[in-house]
Design a protein around this motif. Structure first.
Motif, PDB file in Angstrom:
ATOM      1  N   PRO A  36     -11.304  14.673   4.696  1.00  0.00           N
ATOM      2  CA  PRO A  36     -11.750  14.306   3.348  1.00  0.00           C
ATOM      3  C   PRO A  36     -10.579  13.997   2.399  1.00  0.00           C
ATOM      4  O   PRO A  36     -10.675  13.094   1.572  1.00  0.00           O
ATOM      5  N   THR A  37      -9.463  14.730   2.524  1.00  0.00           N
ATOM      6  CA  THR A  37      -8.318  14.460   1.625  1.00  0.00           C
ATOM      7  C   THR A  37      -7.758  13.055   1.868  1.00  0.00           C
ATOM      8  O   THR A  37      -7.327  12.387   0.928  1.00  0.00           O
ATOM      9  N   THR A  38      -7.763  12.639   3.132  1.00  0.00           N
ATOM     10  CA  THR A  38      -7.300  11.283   3.457  1.00  0.00           C
ATOM     11  C   THR A  38      -8.246  10.260   2.838  1.00  0.00           C
ATOM     12  O   THR A  38      -7.802   9.277   2.225  1.00  0.00           O
ATOM     13  N   ALA A  39      -9.555  10.493   3.019  1.00  0.00           N
ATOM     14  CA  ALA A  39     -10.558   9.565   2.481  1.00  0.00           C
ATOM     15  C   ALA A  39     -10.450   9.492   0.962  1.00  0.00           C
ATOM     16  O   ALA A  39     -10.536   8.409   0.379  1.00  0.00           O
ATOM     17  N   TYR A  40     -10.225  10.648   0.326  1.00  0.00           N
ATOM     18  CA  TYR A  40     -10.087  10.674  -1.135  1.00  0.00           C
ATOM     19  C   TYR A  40      -8.893   9.818  -1.574  1.00  0.00           C
ATOM     20  O   TYR A  40      -9.010   8.988  -2.480  1.00  0.00           O
ATOM     21  N   ALA A  41      -7.758  10.000  -0.902  1.00  0.00           N
ATOM     22  CA  ALA A  41      -6.558   9.221  -1.255  1.00  0.00           C
ATOM     23  C   ALA A  41      -6.813   7.732  -1.053  1.00  0.00           C
ATOM     24  O   ALA A  41      -6.380   6.900  -1.865  1.00  0.00           O
ATOM     25  N   LEU A  42      -7.538   7.378  -0.003  1.00  0.00           N
ATOM     26  CA  LEU A  42      -7.840   5.965   0.248  1.00  0.00           C
ATOM     27  C   LEU A  42      -8.783   5.412  -0.820  1.00  0.00           C
ATOM     28  O   LEU A  42      -8.675   4.241  -1.206  1.00  0.00           O
ATOM     29  N   GLY A  43      -9.688   6.252  -1.312  1.00  0.00           N
ATOM     30  CA  GLY A  43     -10.570   5.832  -2.406  1.00  0.00           C
ATOM     31  C   GLY A  43      -9.776   5.545  -3.677  1.00  0.00           C
ATOM     32  O   GLY A  43      -9.975   4.525  -4.338  1.00  0.00           O
ATOM     33  N   VAL A  44      -8.856   6.450  -4.003  1.00  0.00           N
ATOM     34  CA  VAL A  44      -8.001   6.236  -5.175  1.00  0.00           C
ATOM     35  C   VAL A  44      -7.184   4.952  -4.988  1.00  0.00           C
ATOM     36  O   VAL A  44      -7.065   4.126  -5.905  1.00  0.00           O
ATOM     37  N   LEU A  45      -6.649   4.780  -3.792  1.00  0.00           N
ATOM     38  CA  LEU A  45      -5.818   3.610  -3.493  1.00  0.00           C
ATOM     39  C   LEU A  45      -6.629   2.316  -3.587  1.00  0.00           C
ATOM     40  O   LEU A  45      -6.159   1.312  -4.146  1.00  0.00           O
ATOM     41  N   HIS A  46      -7.837   2.349  -3.053  1.00  0.00           N
ATOM     42  CA  HIS A  46      -8.705   1.170  -3.124  1.00  0.00           C
ATOM     43  C   HIS A  46      -8.940   0.788  -4.593  1.00  0.00           C
ATOM     44  O   HIS A  46      -8.767  -0.371  -4.981  1.00  0.00           O
ATOM     45  N   ALA A  47      -9.320   1.782  -5.396  1.00  0.00           N
ATOM     46  CA  ALA A  47      -9.597   1.510  -6.817  1.00  0.00           C
ATOM     47  C   ALA A  47      -8.342   1.002  -7.515  1.00  0.00           C
ATOM     48  O   ALA A  47      -8.403   0.096  -8.351  1.00  0.00           O
ATOM     49  N   LEU A  86       0.825  -1.213   0.000  1.00  0.00           N
ATOM     50  CA  LEU A  86       0.000   0.000   0.000  1.00  0.00           C
ATOM     51  C   LEU A  86       0.860   1.263   0.000  1.00  0.00           C
ATOM     52  O   LEU A  86       0.540   2.230  -0.702  1.00  0.00           O
ATOM     53  N   VAL A  87       1.937   1.250   0.768  1.00  0.00           N
ATOM     54  CA  VAL A  87       2.800   2.431   0.799  1.00  0.00           C
ATOM     55  C   VAL A  87       3.488   2.605  -0.559  1.00  0.00           C
ATOM     56  O   VAL A  87       3.607   3.726  -1.070  1.00  0.00           O
ATOM     57  N   GLY A  88       3.879   1.483  -1.157  1.00  0.00           N
ATOM     58  CA  GLY A  88       4.466   1.541  -2.507  1.00  0.00           C
ATOM     59  C   GLY A  88       3.477   2.100  -3.516  1.00  0.00           C
ATOM     60  O   GLY A  88       3.835   2.924  -4.363  1.00  0.00           O
ATOM     61  N   ALA A  89       2.220   1.658  -3.409  1.00  0.00           N
ATOM     62  CA  ALA A  89       1.195   2.146  -4.346  1.00  0.00           C
ATOM     63  C   ALA A  89       0.960   3.640  -4.144  1.00  0.00           C
ATOM     64  O   ALA A  89       0.824   4.388  -5.121  1.00  0.00           O
ATOM     65  N   LEU A  92       1.300   6.393  -6.977  1.00  0.00           N
ATOM     66  CA  LEU A  92       0.168   7.246  -7.342  1.00  0.00           C
ATOM     67  C   LEU A  92       0.487   8.724  -7.187  1.00  0.00           C
ATOM     68  O   LEU A  92      -0.221   9.573  -7.719  1.00  0.00           O
ATOM     69  N   SER A  93       1.527   9.023  -6.411  1.00  0.00           N
ATOM     70  CA  SER A  93       1.902  10.427  -6.255  1.00  0.00           C
ATOM     71  C   SER A  93       2.856  10.850  -7.358  1.00  0.00           C
ATOM     72  O   SER A  93       3.365  11.968  -7.351  1.00  0.00           O
ATOM     73  N   GLY A  94       3.099   9.962  -8.317  1.00  0.00           N
ATOM     74  CA  GLY A  94       3.918  10.303  -9.467  1.00  0.00           C
ATOM     75  C   GLY A  94       5.378  10.024  -9.203  1.00  0.00           C
ATOM     76  O   GLY A  94       5.819  10.011  -8.060  1.00  0.00           O
ATOM     77  N   PRO A  95       6.132   9.808 -10.304  1.00  0.00           N
ATOM     78  CA  PRO A  95       7.567   9.578 -10.147  1.00  0.00           C
ATOM     79  C   PRO A  95       8.229  10.858  -9.666  1.00  0.00           C
ATOM     80  O   PRO A  95       7.682  11.942  -9.876  1.00  0.00           O
ATOM     81  N   PRO A  96       9.396  10.733  -9.038  1.00  0.00           N
ATOM     82  CA  PRO A  96      10.096  11.957  -8.631  1.00  0.00           C
ATOM     83  C   PRO A  96      10.320  12.808  -9.864  1.00  0.00           C
ATOM     84  O   PRO A  96      10.633  12.272 -10.932  1.00  0.00           O
ATOM     85  N   PRO A  97      10.136  14.133  -9.755  1.00  0.00           N
ATOM     86  CA  PRO A  97      10.341  14.994 -10.920  1.00  0.00           C
ATOM     87  C   PRO A  97      11.762  14.856 -11.453  1.00  0.00           C
ATOM     88  O   PRO A  97      12.685  14.563 -10.703  1.00  0.00           O
ATOM     89  N   GLY A  98      11.926  15.041 -12.765  1.00  0.00           N
ATOM     90  CA  GLY A  98      13.246  14.957 -13.389  1.00  0.00           C
ATOM     91  C   GLY A  98      14.123  16.120 -12.939  1.00  0.00           C
ATOM     92  O   GLY A  98      13.723  16.896 -12.067  1.00  0.00           O
TER      93      GLY A  98
END
Lengths: 339, 339
Positions: A303-314, A102-105, A109-115
């Motif tokens: 709500p931001t936590t819940a949103y991130a968990l929703g994205v993670l669940h999907a 989950l932490v890896g996901a 989901l937060s994107g690769p480190p910027p170049g």
């Protein structure tokens, strides 16, 4: 391990089966000794617990598949106890793996480190350091870490308690007896070639029937959105669609173990291995998705936590779907090239 | 429409191009008249606006692609104005479509309606009526409905205002002139077969270059999880990865319109149609995902609402990925069977 075909022409079924169970009982007792000696070496303890669990599962599998050749009351009883033990020991490792997944996901989901930052922007202070999570993602990560670390600690205590219990000592004693003597049914005195194949074939038939019941045609079509169809429904609906796949995963393992009895130490069938890995991933992703959904039910989260968990669940439910696709690919390719 | 190859051997480039622009200008004026006559008939107004927009896009595309054959100052100016008009008119319809897409996805994510209730359970009052959404899904649906209905109302007002503006009347006048007379460059007096192909080929080359720049190898691998890689990052990161696909979508359309000049009323190239539909779906899903993420930033929403919006966002980003896969499949199949 050395690969050697078992000489089923000359040995009795009881001799072949007992030989297999003796070896696995030896693995079990060795794993137990190493676990006891591991002390504070976490890696050694994990490796020992893993080999202990592997041996327990294989003995249990043998007792299940070859039950007609064994004293059935004894086999059922020991199998139940081995199931309890390997289930109890598996929990701690499962919590650790789930947290990593989950932490890896979340990081993915937060994107690769910027170049490399363009020279012009270097002076700006608005750029985030590489790999920084957004607020929601890092809060969700912290929440999952708290919950799964707590679960892991509980699982660790439960494992220690199990290993100190009289119930465990009874299992260990039974396995120690198994290392020298297996309670066989009279039919086991027949030549292996005559009576050992039947039970193994029966397991294989169960596996093939269960696979035939899977929605493979749908799984073969990428992005079918099936795994997320209950993404916002009650948890039990989601579990219902996973159950047949979990069932196949277990039958696949039983089948693989049954093959080991015939060909101790041989290289495992690559199709069964690849199919099994796909279904392990299916199980892991399904449980990670459930953990994310469960964390979202924590009272008073932002709500931001819940949103991130929703994205993670999907995201994890899509991993479930991807694993089904991978299983289907392996299975179909094997069926197409089968002799 | 009747299919007829344009006789490029005998006509001048200017005659072919003017013929095409005349017809599209006629479509534009007819759409405008129907829109004015539609009154309170919403369906008729939508159909009229759609044909008005289609004509405006085709005229704009012709002015862009065949600019070397036209008075460039006039062409650039009219194209800008047509872009403004079709963009303004597209918003209302886009809001409606986005709402339908998101509400449909929420219903799908809440699971299919339960099957026939077993006789034993009929007496129970706990069963939900078919298709009932969970609390989070229905709150998320209500929030999106409020926000997108408001956006649609604004878009409707903006469209009405645009259609009443002197800027619009200037465009309509310019298109009315176009229906009879096209300001051509001197080179347009050359035979069509000599000078009409160049500009069309140039558009096709731009399209092929843009497609070559897409990460098609990655898109060909199902479940690559690429579209959600910025799922929890800032919105602008997500848009950055979509931009090259949106660019191809526009070039594909320009190319298709350029082909229409050669073959007025002919059946469109099925590959271009299928590829275009995949990229339309890509665009729609990307915008729906953005709308879900945007709704999740509404202050003081409940965590269950935010969770549902997170699942919905991820679902639509997977639709984005699925659309890329579909585009890749269409494009590769066409490349494999190309003569």
């Amino acid at each position: 391990m050395q690969h050697h075909e078992v000489d089923t022409d000359r040995l009795t079924a009881g001799e072949v089966l007992a030989g297999y169970l003796h070896s696995r009982a030896g693995d079990f007792l060795r794993g137990l000794r190493l676990y006891g000696e591991s002390g504070s070496d976490t890696a050694a303890a994990e490796a020992a617990a893993r080999s202990l669990r592997g041996a327990a599962r294989r003995i249990g599998g043998g007792l299940h598949t070859f039950r007609p050749l064994l004293d059935p009351v004894w086999a059922d009883q020991l199998r139940t106890e081995l199931g309890w033990l390997s289930g109890t020991l598996a929990q701690e490792q499962a919590c650790t793996a789930r947290l990593h997944r989950l932490v890896g996901a979340l990081a993915r989901l937060s994107g690769p480190p910027p170049g490399p930052v363009p020279a012009r922007a270097e002076a700006g202070s608005g750029a985030q350091p590489p790999g920084t999570l957004t607020v929601g993602a890092s809060r969700a990560g912290a929440l999952l870490e708290r919950q799964l670390t707590l679960a892991r600690t509980r699982a660790h205590s439960a494992a220690l308690q199990a290993l100190g219990s009289s119930r465990f000592h009874a299992v260990a004693d039974a396995v120690a007896v198994l290392a020298s003597e297996v309670p066989l049914a009279p039919v086991a005195a027949a030549p292996a070639i005559e009576v050992l194949a039947g039970p193994g074939d029966s397991t294989e038939r169960q596996l093939l029937d269960a696979v035939a019941g899977l929605p493979l045609a749908r799984a073969a079509h990428p992005y079918n959105a099936e795994a997320l169809v209950h993404g916002l429904a009650t948890a039990s609906d989601g579990e219902a669609q996973d159950a047949p796949w979990h069932q196949v995963r277990q039958l696949l393992r039983l089948h693989r173990y049954a093959q080991e009895v015939w060909c101790a130490g041989g290289a495992p069938d690559p199709v069964l291995m690849a199919a099994g890995q796909a279904l392990d991933r299916h199980r892991d992703a399904a449980e990670a998705a459930a953990a994310a959904a469960n964390a979202a039910r924590t009272p008073r989260i932002a709500p931001t936590t819940a949103y991130a968990l929703g994205v993670l669940h999907a995201d994890q439910r899509h991993e479930v779907e991807a694993a089904r696709f991978a299983f289907q690919q392996v299975w179909q390719r094997a069926a197409a090239t089968a002799p």
